[in-house]
Write a protein that holds these residues in place. Structure first.
Motif, PDB file in Angstrom:
ATOM      1  N   GLN A   1      12.617   4.332   2.560  1.00  0.00           N
ATOM      2  CA  GLN A   1      11.298   3.870   2.096  1.00  0.00           C
ATOM      3  C   GLN A   1      10.689   2.913   3.111  1.00  0.00           C
ATOM      4  OE1 GLN A   1      11.114   1.610  -1.692  1.00  0.00           O
ATOM      5  NE2 GLN A   1       9.446   2.985  -2.281  1.00  0.00           N
ATOM      6  N   VAL A   2       9.429   3.176   3.462  1.00  0.00           N
ATOM      7  CA  VAL A   2       8.682   2.303   4.357  1.00  0.00           C
ATOM      8  C   VAL A   2       7.535   1.698   3.565  1.00  0.00           C
ATOM      9  CG1 VAL A   2       7.395   2.100   6.516  1.00  0.00           C
ATOM     10  CG2 VAL A   2       9.282   3.756   6.335  1.00  0.00           C
TER      11      VAL A   2
ATOM     12  N   PRO B   1       2.709   3.896   8.592  1.00  0.00           N
ATOM     13  CA  PRO B   1       3.943   3.646   7.843  1.00  0.00           C
ATOM     14  C   PRO B   1       4.348   4.848   6.971  1.00  0.00           C
ATOM     15  CG  PRO B   1       2.553   1.692   7.797  1.00  0.00           C
ATOM     16  CD  PRO B   1       1.725   2.795   8.383  1.00  0.00           C
ATOM     17  N   ASP B   2       3.341   5.552   6.403  1.00  0.00           N
ATOM     18  CA  ASP B   2       3.646   6.768   5.643  1.00  0.00           C
ATOM     19  C   ASP B   2       4.279   7.829   6.546  1.00  0.00           C
ATOM     20  OD1 ASP B   2       2.676   6.085   3.041  1.00  0.00           O
ATOM     21  OD2 ASP B   2       0.636   6.365   3.728  1.00  0.00           O
ATOM     22  N   GLU B   3       3.719   7.973   7.746  1.00  0.00           N
ATOM     23  CA  GLU B   3       4.234   8.979   8.669  1.00  0.00           C
ATOM     24  C   GLU B   3       5.657   8.657   9.104  1.00  0.00           C
ATOM     25  OE1 GLU B   3       3.010  11.780   9.329  1.00  0.00           O
ATOM     26  OE2 GLU B   3       0.955  11.560   8.575  1.00  0.00           O
TER      27      GLU B   3
ATOM     28  N   MET C   1       1.225  10.590  15.353  1.00  0.00           N
ATOM     29  CA  MET C   1       1.958  10.421  16.607  1.00  0.00           C
ATOM     30  C   MET C   1       2.709   9.102  16.650  1.00  0.00           C
ATOM     31  SD  MET C   1      -0.682  12.086  19.386  1.00  0.00           S
ATOM     32  CE  MET C   1       0.448  11.768  20.741  1.00  0.00           C
ATOM     33  N   LEU C   2       2.095   8.026  16.122  1.00  0.00           N
ATOM     34  CA  LEU C   2       2.783   6.733  16.106  1.00  0.00           C
ATOM     35  C   LEU C   2       3.987   6.778  15.166  1.00  0.00           C
ATOM     36  CD1 LEU C   2       2.960   3.803  17.018  1.00  0.00           C
ATOM     37  CD2 LEU C   2       1.393   3.191  15.160  1.00  0.00           C
ATOM     38  N   GLY C   3       3.833   7.427  13.994  1.00  0.00           N
ATOM     39  CA  GLY C   3       4.952   7.549  13.063  1.00  0.00           C
ATOM     40  C   GLY C   3       6.127   8.289  13.682  1.00  0.00           C
ATOM     41  N   GLU C   4       5.833   9.366  14.409  1.00  0.00           N
ATOM     42  CA  GLU C   4       6.890  10.129  15.076  1.00  0.00           C
ATOM     43  C   GLU C   4       7.553   9.296  16.181  1.00  0.00           C
ATOM     44  OE1 GLU C   4       4.811  13.570  16.378  1.00  0.00           O
ATOM     45  OE2 GLU C   4       4.614  14.403  14.347  1.00  0.00           O
ATOM     46  N   PHE C   5       6.734   8.566  16.935  1.00  0.00           N
ATOM     47  CA  PHE C   5       7.251   7.690  17.995  1.00  0.00           C
ATOM     48  C   PHE C   5       8.200   6.645  17.413  1.00  0.00           C
ATOM     49  CE2 PHE C   5       6.564   3.523  20.089  1.00  0.00           C
ATOM     50  CZ  PHE C   5       7.135   3.786  21.329  1.00  0.00           C
ATOM     51  N   LEU C   6       7.770   5.999  16.324  1.00  0.00           N
ATOM     52  CA  LEU C   6       8.604   4.962  15.713  1.00  0.00           C
ATOM     53  C   LEU C   6       9.908   5.552  15.183  1.00  0.00           C
ATOM     54  CD1 LEU C   6       5.890   2.884  13.818  1.00  0.00           C
ATOM     55  CD2 LEU C   6       7.297   2.111  15.730  1.00  0.00           C
TER      56      LEU C   6
ATOM     57  N   ARG D   1       0.842  -1.198   0.000  1.00  0.00           N
ATOM     58  CA  ARG D   1       0.000   0.000   0.000  1.00  0.00           C
ATOM     59  C   ARG D   1       0.879   1.251   0.000  1.00  0.00           C
ATOM     60  NH1 ARG D   1      -4.673   2.819   3.813  1.00  0.00           N
ATOM     61  NH2 ARG D   1      -4.938   4.479   2.285  1.00  0.00           N
ATOM     62  N   ASN D   2       1.452   1.527  -1.152  1.00  0.00           N
ATOM     63  CA  ASN D   2       2.300   2.699  -1.359  1.00  0.00           C
ATOM     64  C   ASN D   2       2.027   3.246  -2.748  1.00  0.00           C
ATOM     65  OD1 ASN D   2       3.925   0.739   0.512  1.00  0.00           O
ATOM     66  ND2 ASN D   2       4.879   2.738   0.844  1.00  0.00           N
ATOM     67  N   ALA D   3       1.994   4.563  -2.879  1.00  0.00           N
ATOM     68  CA  ALA D   3       1.860   5.166  -4.200  1.00  0.00           C
ATOM     69  C   ALA D   3       3.164   5.014  -4.985  1.00  0.00           C
ATOM     70  CB  ALA D   3       1.482   6.638  -4.066  1.00  0.00           C
TER      71      ALA D   3
END
Length: 349
Positions: A129-130, A113-115, A331-336, A77-79
């Motif tokens: 790349q994620v 994952p985008d974040e 917030m989860l993206g920043e945490f990761l 699921r990525n553009a």
């Protein structure tokens, strides 16, 4: 004469039925597809995210799209397509899980994952790349099976495992197929999953009209079910046999990542404290902490993000209580990113 008259009546009836039912349905199908292409079409990609797969029943198509998501040349699921070869100095991360990784309630570019990718590209390397390998209703068994295809070929630097809420549902489907989880575990057979998910239906994969019915009517039914869950009194302890299957599959998953020189990251699933059911569903991943640590995975807890938030926990979630909202995803993206960046600082080059 009588016999020929009956044949004519039958033919006329069939013609009328076809004209007044099948033809209008085909026209409606065409109209829906035209509208979707006009509003959401992506050049070079085909409408629909799911394709038939012998092992899974259905898997994400390569280069597909729908009204809120699209897949790339590898079915993630990525553009953006998978960068091959991987740019020098860049990180490749693959995130596995069910709908809580796929983030069906968010648009492309808004998932966690985008974040994470946004944070990495802003602060580490613009070529990082994620890849989002999440899929609706997938248990850890499906995620592990897909990882066996991806990881040896793509050789990611990190593999994130965010799985568990669908394992009870998978066990129920497998039991309906005549394979109780208790018997499978006692025979030492782990990671088995059902191929009879909703997306395995031909009509669901191929007819926009069926998807429209599912996505317009289903939310009302789901909302009523979620409201009912607020009053359900259930144990939050996971089923021992389903849990045993989960833990063995998790251990194998982590070993697969390490065998291919990827750093496994086990992300414990979070919920919005909205009902007992979600406590139960996320208890599988919480029970996996010791297994993940023992196998050498980096263990991170998404619930930390929720518990440190000063507002209402449900601000960070969709109404389901387990799928992150736009804010929760950020917030989860920043945490990761902070946790992975901390690990990168100590990781040998």
């Amino acid at each position: 004469m009588d016999r020929y008259s009956k044949k004519r009546v039958a033919m006329y009836s069939l013609t009328l039925i076809t004209f007044f039912t099948i033809v209008p349905l085909l026209m409606l199908e065409g109209a829906i597809r035209t509208y979707i292409w006009y509003r959401h079409g992506v050049p070079g990609k085909s409408y629909g995210l799911w394709c038939y797969d012998e092992e899974f029943g259905a898997i994400h198509c390569r280069n597909g799209y729908n009204t809120n998501a699209e897949t790339n040349d590898y079915g993630f699921r990525n553009a953006e397509n998978v960068k091959r070869p991987k740019p020098a100095g860049a990180l490749r991360i693959i995130a596995y899980g069910g709908s809580t990784t796929f983030c069906y309630n968010l648009l492309n570019g808004e998932t966690w994952p985008d974040e994470l990718e946004n944070q990495l590209r802003k602060n580490h390397n613009t070529q990082d790349q994620v890849l989002n390998a999440g899929a609706i209703m997938w248990s850890i068994g499906q995620s592990y099976a897909r990882a066996k295809r991806d990881i040896p070929v793509l050789r990611p630097d990190y593999v994130i495992i965010y799985d568990g809420i669908n394992d009870t549902a998978n066990a129920q489907l497998v039991r309906l197929e005549g394979k109780p989880m208790k018997a499978l575990v006692q025979e030492g057979e782990y990671g088995l999953f059902s191929k009879n998910l909703d997306q395995s239906r031909w009509v669901k994969r191929n007819l926009a009209l069926v998807r429209l019915m599912d996505y317009v009517v289903a939310p009302f039914l789901t909302r009523a079910k979620e409201e009912a869950n607020d009053h359900v009194d259930i144990s939050i302890e996971p089923d021992p046999y389903v849990l045993d299957n989960y833990l063995h599959t998790l251990a194998n998953f982590i070993r697969l990542a390490k065998a291919n020189r990827a750093t496994p990251v086990f992300l414990v699933q979070a919920h919005g404290h909205n009902n007992k059911l979600n406590e139960y569903l996320t208890s599988f991943s919480r029970s996996g902490i010791q297994t993940a640590a023992r196998e050498g995975a980096v263990v991170l807890d998404a619930q930390v993000v929720v518990d440190c938030y000063r507002g209402r926990p449900m601000d960070l979630f969709h109404t389901s209580g387990v799928h992150f909202s736009r804010l929760g995803s950020q917030m989860l993206g920043e945490f990761l990113y902070r946790q992975i960046n901390r690990y990168l600082a100590t990781r040998p080059t």
